[in-house]
Structures are given as C-alpha cells and as structure tokens.
Design an enzyme around this catalytic site. Structure first.
Site, PDB file in Angstrom:
ATOM      1  N   ASP A 360       0.710  -1.270   0.038  1.00 44.56           N
ATOM      2  CA  ASP A 360      -0.176   0.055  -0.281  1.00 44.56           C
ATOM      3  C   ASP A 360       0.921   1.030   0.073  1.00 44.56           C
ATOM      4  O   ASP A 360       0.733   2.410  -0.684  1.00 44.56           O
ATOM      5  CB  ASP A 360      -0.854   0.125   1.186  1.00 44.56           C
ATOM      6  CG  ASP A 360      -1.748  -1.325   1.437  1.00 44.56           C
ATOM      7  OD1 ASP A 360      -1.508  -2.286   0.924  1.00 44.56           O
ATOM      8  OD2 ASP A 360      -2.805  -0.982   2.196  1.00 44.56           O
ATOM      9  N   GLU A 490      -7.526 -10.674  -4.218  1.00 45.48           N
ATOM     10  CA  GLU A 490      -7.218 -11.579  -3.092  1.00 45.48           C
ATOM     11  C   GLU A 490      -8.606 -12.613  -3.270  1.00 45.48           C
ATOM     12  O   GLU A 490      -8.398 -13.626  -2.427  1.00 45.48           O
ATOM     13  CB  GLU A 490      -6.927 -11.189  -1.753  1.00 45.48           C
ATOM     14  CG  GLU A 490      -5.570 -10.413  -1.888  1.00 45.48           C
ATOM     15  CD  GLU A 490      -5.417  -9.626  -0.346  1.00 45.48           C
ATOM     16  OE1 GLU A 490      -4.397  -9.261  -0.119  1.00 45.48           O
ATOM     17  OE2 GLU A 490      -6.406  -9.374   0.355  1.00 45.48           O
TER      18      GLU A 490
END
Length: 772
Positions: A360, A490
């Site tokens: 991130d 994911e």
C-alpha cells in the site's frame, strides 16, 4: 444502512449523545497520533463497558508465534503485532467514594465529543449522574504534540452540578495491559521498574523477544477554580501500576481540574541508556510550558501542515469532511522524520493485519507524500526498502530462490516476512512490482534521480532476478508463464498467469535494464560499485531480457480484453449488481470456496495495471477493460474505490467517479465495511487524495512536465488543492467554468492543461476557461 451518527462538519468530527453500542467505533474514528505514537479515543476515566483499549508506539512490535495447524518450508515463524503500549492516559475519578463509569451511571446527558482536525485536538464533555445521585459535569481535552512528539497532554475538568462532593483524581500509568489481537495470549511486556517522585511517575518496561525498552511517564498538577494547588499527590505503586491521588472537597459549581502530561521515551530513538532521565528532561520542558502553551504550539504546527496539504471543496459538506479526515489521519500516522518507520494499514488506530508495511505504501501513499511534503519524506520511504534489501534476499532464499533474488515481504516490521496466510505470503508476489514502480514514480515526479544510483538500482536488480527465476518457460505456449499466484484481487488464489503480475514483472525487468544503462553512462563509479557488489553479468541480463520479451499474457480475441488470469472466462459471469443484498459483503456471508469459484473481484486487479501504466494503453482500451471488469468488482477492499474513481473520471463518467470518491473518502466515517471498530483504513486514505488530484484534477506527468485535465462533479461548486512539484508550489482551483493556477516561488514554469501548454509566472494567477 451505513452508520450516520457522525455530524457533517468542515473541520471537525463530532458525535453527540452517548450510545454504548458505538463506543468501539468512536474509539477508532476519534483516534489521535503524531507520527511517533498514537492512541484510540479511549476514555480517561474507568469504563467497564465494551471497549478496545489501544495506545501504540511507532516501530515497537512483538513477534507473536504464527498460529497454524500445519507448517511448510518458508512459512513465516511469526505474525508481527503492533502491540498495545503501557497506558499513560488513565485518570480514575471517584466522587464521594463512587467511581465515575459511564457504563454504570444512572444517566448520561449532553454527551459530546469532537476531533478538531484543523487544530489537532480531541475533546469530550458530558453530564453524568452517578449511582450515588451526584451529578457531575465533565470536560476533557487531549492531544499528542507534534512539536514534542514524545508527549501528550490532557486537561480534565469536573464540576458537581447538584450538590457538594468529595472528588478524587487518581491519574495513573499501567503496564499490565493486553492486546486485542493476540494469537496465544502471550505476555508482551516485562515491567522492570515502577517509580514515583513528587508529581512525576515512571514505568520502565521492555517488550518480550524484541527487547524494545520504553519508559512510560507522567507529570500531573491540579487546579481548584483556576488556581494551581501546591499539595503533592499521594502515591501508590505496584508491579505494573503507578497511581497518584489528589482529593478535594468541592462545593456545588466548583471547578476541579487535572493537567496530565505523559508519553514515552523509547530505546530505539534515544542514544541515552537511562530512559527515565530522558523522560525527566522531557517533562521539565513541557510542564514549564504548560497545557495552554503546548496547545497553541499544536495549533500552529497543524496550521503549517494544512497550509500545504488541505483540499477545499465548496458545495458538498460530507465530501469536504471526508477528504480532510483522510488527510488528517495520514499526517497523524507518518510525517517522514524517521526512515525506520512506515505507514501501517491501521496506523495508530487498531491492531488488525499486523506489521507496519504493506505494498500500500508504494502503490497508494507515496504520491500523497511526494506532493504535499518535501521530496525527502518520500525518499525516506524508498530508503526504508533499500535498508531491507538483505532481508528481502533472505526471504526469497527461504522459498528456494538464489543469486541475490529479492522478494520483499507482503507484511513486515523489519524487512522479514511476518504474514501468516499462505496465499498471501507465498503467492501475492506482485508486491515486488509496486516497489519498483515507486522508484520509477518517485523519479518521474520529483526529478531526483540520485536515489537510483545510490540505492534503488540494487533494489531493482534483486527484484529483476526474482522475476526471471519465478517465471517458467512453457513449451506448450512457447512463452514464459508465472504460475501459482494471487493478484491484487485476493478473491482469486493460486491462479496461473495473473495478467497484472505478468505485466508488472515484464515492466520491472525492462525498467531495471534501462536504469543499468543510464547509471553506467552517467554514474560510472556507482555502476562499478553495484556490479561488484551484485556480481551481475551480461549473460544474466540477457536471460532477463528473454523472459520479458517472451512473457505470456492471457487475452480474449472476441472480447478484446486481457483476462485477469487463465480460466477467468470459465466462471459464471454474473454481474455484482445482481447479487442479493443479503449476500453482501460476500467476505462475511459466503464460504471461501464459493468466493474463489465466483467472478467477483475484491479490488482493482487488471485495472490496477491500467492505472499504473495508463500511458501504455489507449483511452479506448481503458474503457473496454473498465466496462468489462468493474461490473464484477465488489470493492470489498478499501484500496478499490479510489482506482475506479480515477479511471471513471478519465473516462468522463463523473457520477460514477463521484460515487467512488464518496465511498473512499467516507469509508470509515460511514463504516461501509462494518468494521470500523477494529481501526481505520489509513493507507487507502491516500487513495482518497489521489481520487481528487489525479481523478478530478487529472494530474499527470507527461513528457517530464506537469499536466492537468480538470473535471468537477456536479455536486460541487469548486475545489482546490496544492502540489509541491520539484520544489515549486502550484495551487489549483477548479470551478464549473475555469481552472485557476497560482505559482509560488521565484521562477516561471510551464505545464499543460487539457493538452495545451501554458506558462505560470511566479506569484501571478493564471486562468484557463474549461469546456466540459
């Protein structure tokens, strides 16, 4: 139904009315921090209701043993915990022998709390009727100092409303704390010394295993109707507690106030070995200044931050509050002072996820820090990764890679992988690409190339070596493939040829080779040092080139789109809008097996590649891929709406872009994911900033020049922001008719607006009419 108790204010987060079932959510939303430490908005006084206690120190962690029922080679040995630090904010309040506890009070009225984002403080006030019928008016204000970042300050005031009463303040320190998020209920802290001297108290402790030494400290003083009381407190010490007591008989309407200064001196940031003596020096300084002077310094420090980082929005109060909340929390979490620190996904607001560093930072946060701070702040984030290069090589070695191949961890505190979900630990290897992209992005924006010959090229070589070894030559396809991965989405595990992973692997190799040539030509000393250190050969580079040239990308001719991975079209392609509401969010309602077999996308995956490498593809290609993938995207990752907002804005779909913006900016304030009680989504908050600056503002770097293609949502009258581009401050304001630029500095500069070149003169406004 999203939560709606947070009042829309331009500069504040306000809650009115006391509701026990939202205490934990508010503890997250009203969190405070100063880059060095932070805390959830726990009550100072005792509270026996449901609460999530959390005080945190930047960089201090515990390696909690991974909890799995099986073990595989290369599996991380521990899951790093951002641990709850000793508590310094506690103030027991006893009234006529009855403890103040909002959970047991007969009545609580006029409850109000405010997080003032403009000035950087948190306040709370209420009237409580205790079980003994005493009615008490309470007001507290606290902040964590930006100027003195080891210190926080509290002003706590009480006033009996209906009768005279004996009131006792018991400020305390407590190292007997536990973690909300613990695998084995281990003891994380070992207390070595509890001491008290006059108005000061100290607890010295160290973390188990990692041995971070911390001295938690406090100094207190009391005021009666505004007059400082000279009486020293009574003290009580135990193995993990240091308590002071001040008791006063108050008449109805009297004001009894406690000022408390507290915080931490930490072994990782202090050269001195005696942390208690360091704490005394800190306390002497801040106690001499006093609460009010410290608060004035806090207001000035935040004014300086906002002067550069603020985004104004006219005509949409919720949107304005949302972006300021995001910017405020980012600055509370990381200020760039220490290259050993990074930006945790929960910051100082909770413990979920563990670790302090994810991809991130590189993918979402660096643009915010590059544009709103000095470029050295972003450089520190890149230096952090360089400092962890040897650990990245070790991580790859544990998985069978060799010759200096580097796999950066998905989650880390010290460079070592510490995530305990196998599909992420082993398979989500795309994180390597985000780190290389951040190096490229940093140079592209700042113009500072020095990082690459000094540090970055070594990082790129390690990453390129990993990709070359991770790819497999498929005789069937006559191409290189990358098998068994998890992409940014994911909700797909162990897939073959995730398009985003393959594409960024190819780009990383080519970018590394390009930088090798550039450093060889322009920085020969650095080049020879790096070649000597890495033992890189021409033969190896040729092998890299072959992998990049012959990389396989799944593609469907009929649809004209790259496929997220092999077999994506085998799924039952039902758009997300057809899902029953009772099935959302699917990560809380469906089995993992059902999610994996579905077409639903947690966050931008293929579209993440189109965001990073926008200039590699035509607008028509973006539109085709956006139209194909967005309908299957359920946006159950906090990182998802911002990318889609930026791309919708580029495509001119402003209602959709605005909807995504509002979702990312108010993700926590409105609790879209029903999990804000666990902490805030700090790293995705940088995506909110990107949604405005890159999305609506259309900021890009094209041909080494700053470029804008501004648009404005119909709900807004105007918006404005500033960016620091190569040490020149450009302020931009967009209305429905025009865009205005103002350049701070002494030199003119040129930029592009909707493809047309304009010249900005120092300290002069330039206006460009817009034709939407």
């Amino acid at each position: 139904m999203n939560q709606d108790y947070i009042q829309p204010k331009e500069w504040s987060i306000v809650e009115e009315g006391f509701e026990k079932d939202r205490v934990k959510s508010s503890e997250s939303l009203f969190s405070i921090g100063n880059g060095a430490m932070g805390q959830r908005a726990n009550f100072e006084e005792d509270y026996s209701g449901d609460s999530f206690q959390g005080s945190y120190i930047a960089g201090v962690y515990y390696p909690d043993k991974t909890k799995v029922g099986w073990w595989k080679n290369g599996y991380p040995e521990y899951f790093a915990k951002v641990i709850n630090a000793p508590n310094w904010i506690g103030i027991k309040v006893v009234v006529n022998g009855e403890p103040l506890d909002l959970n047991t009070c007969l009545a609580v009225s006029d409850f109000r709390r405010e997080l003032n984002m403009k000035e950087g403080w948190y306040s709370r006030s209420f009237i409580a009727t205790l079980p003994n019928k005493v009615q008490l008016h309470v007001k507290s204000v606290r902040f964590l100092s930006l100027e003195h970042d080891q210190v926080g300050a509290i002003k706590y005031e009480v006033c009996p409303k209906n009768t005279a009463a004996w009131v006792e303040f018991i400020p305390y320190l407590d190292s007997g704390i536990t973690n909300e998020d613990s695998n084995w209920d281990d003891k994380f802290w070992n207390t070595t010394q509890v001491s008290s001297q006059g108005r000061q108290a100290f607890i010295e402790a160290h973390t188990m295993k990692t041995n971070f030494k911390v001295c938690t400290f406090m100094e207190t003083m009391v005021f009666y109707n505004g007059t400082l009381q000279t009486t020293l407190p009574k003290e009580t010490l135990s193995e993990t507690l240091a308590l002071h007591s001040y008791k006063k008989e108050l008449k109805k309407g009297d004001l009894f106030s406690l000022h408390k200064f507290g915080g931490y001196t930490v072994g990782v940031s202090q050269k001195q070995t005696d942390l208690r003596e360091v704490a005394k020096t800190v306390l002497q300084k801040v106690a001499h200044l006093g609460f009010d002077t410290l608060l004035e310094g806090q207001k000035k420090a935040w004014a300086n931050i906002w002067a550069m980082s603020d985004i104004t929005i006219q005509g949409d109060l919720k949107a304005q509050q949302g972006i300021r909340f995001n910017i405020f929390q980012l600055n509370q979490t990381y200020l760039g002072k220490d290259s050993r620190l990074n930006i945790g996904p929960k910051g100082f607001t909770g413990e979920k996820y563990g670790g302090s560093t994810y991809w991130d930072t590189e993918a979402y946060c660096i643009p915010f820090y590059m544009a709103t701070k000095d470029h050295k702040v972003a450089r520190n984030l890149l230096k952090y990764r360089y400092n962890h290069l040897e650990k990245a090589i070790e991580n790859a070695g544990k998985l069978g890679f060799s010759n200096g191949a580097a796999l950066y961890p998905m989650v880390t505190m010290n460079g070592e992988e510490c995530h305990n979900e196998w599909e992420i630990t082993f398979e989500e290897i795309h994180r390597n690409g985000a780190i290389a992209f951040a190096i490229f992005n940093y140079y592209r924006y700042t113009g500072d190339y020095s990082y690459i010959p000094e540090m970055g090229l070594e990082v790129l070589i390690g990453i390129a070596r990993f990709w070359q070894q991770r790819a497999t030559f498929s005789a069937h396809k006559n191409k290189y493939v990358i098998l068994g991965v998890t992409g940014p989405n994911e909700y797909e595990n162990n897939v073959n040829n995730n398009w985003y992973t393959n594409y960024i692997a190819q780009w990383c190799i080519r970018y590394t080779i390009k930088q090798l040539h550039k450093v060889k030509d322009g920085y020969p000393e650095d080049y020879h040092r790096i070649i000597g250190k890495t033992s890189l050969t021409d033969r190896e580079i040729t092998a890299w080139s072959k992998v990049a040239k012959e990389m396989y990308f799944p593609y469907d001719e009929a649809l004209g789109v790259y496929l997220q991975q092999d077999g994506f079209l085998d799924k039952e392609l039902i758009p997300a809008h057809k899902l029953p509401k009772k099935d959302r969010p699917i990560n809380q309602k469906w089995s993992w097996d059902r999610i994996l077999r579905s077409p639903y996308i947690k966050q931008a995956d293929t579209l993440q590649g189109f965001y990073f490498f926008e200039d590699h593809f035509s607008r028509e290609a973006l539109e085709k891929h956006f139209d194909f993938y967005e309908p299957f995207t359920v946006h159950e990752s906090s990182l998802s709406p911002c990318v889609h907002s930026i791309q919708a804005a580029k495509l001119g779909r402003m209602e959709q872009a605005y909807s995504f913006y509002l979702r990312t900016s108010r993700l926590d304030l409105d609790d879209y994911n029903k999990e804000v009680k666990e902490g805030l989504h700090i790293t995705s908050m940088a995506g909110t900033w990107m949604s405005i600056v890159e999305g609506f503002g259309g900021m890009r770097i094209l041909d080494d020049k700053l470029s804008f293609s501004p648009k404005i949502p119909s709900q807004w009258q105007s918006y404005s922001f500033k960016v620091n581009f190569r040490d020149r401050i450009i302020e931009l304001m967009v209305t429905k008719e025009k865009v205005s630029f103002y350049l701070k500095g002494s030199e003119e500069m040129s930029l592009r607006v909707n493809g047309k070149r304009i010249v900005l003169l120092a300290s002069q406004k330039v206006e460009v009419l817009l034709d939407f």
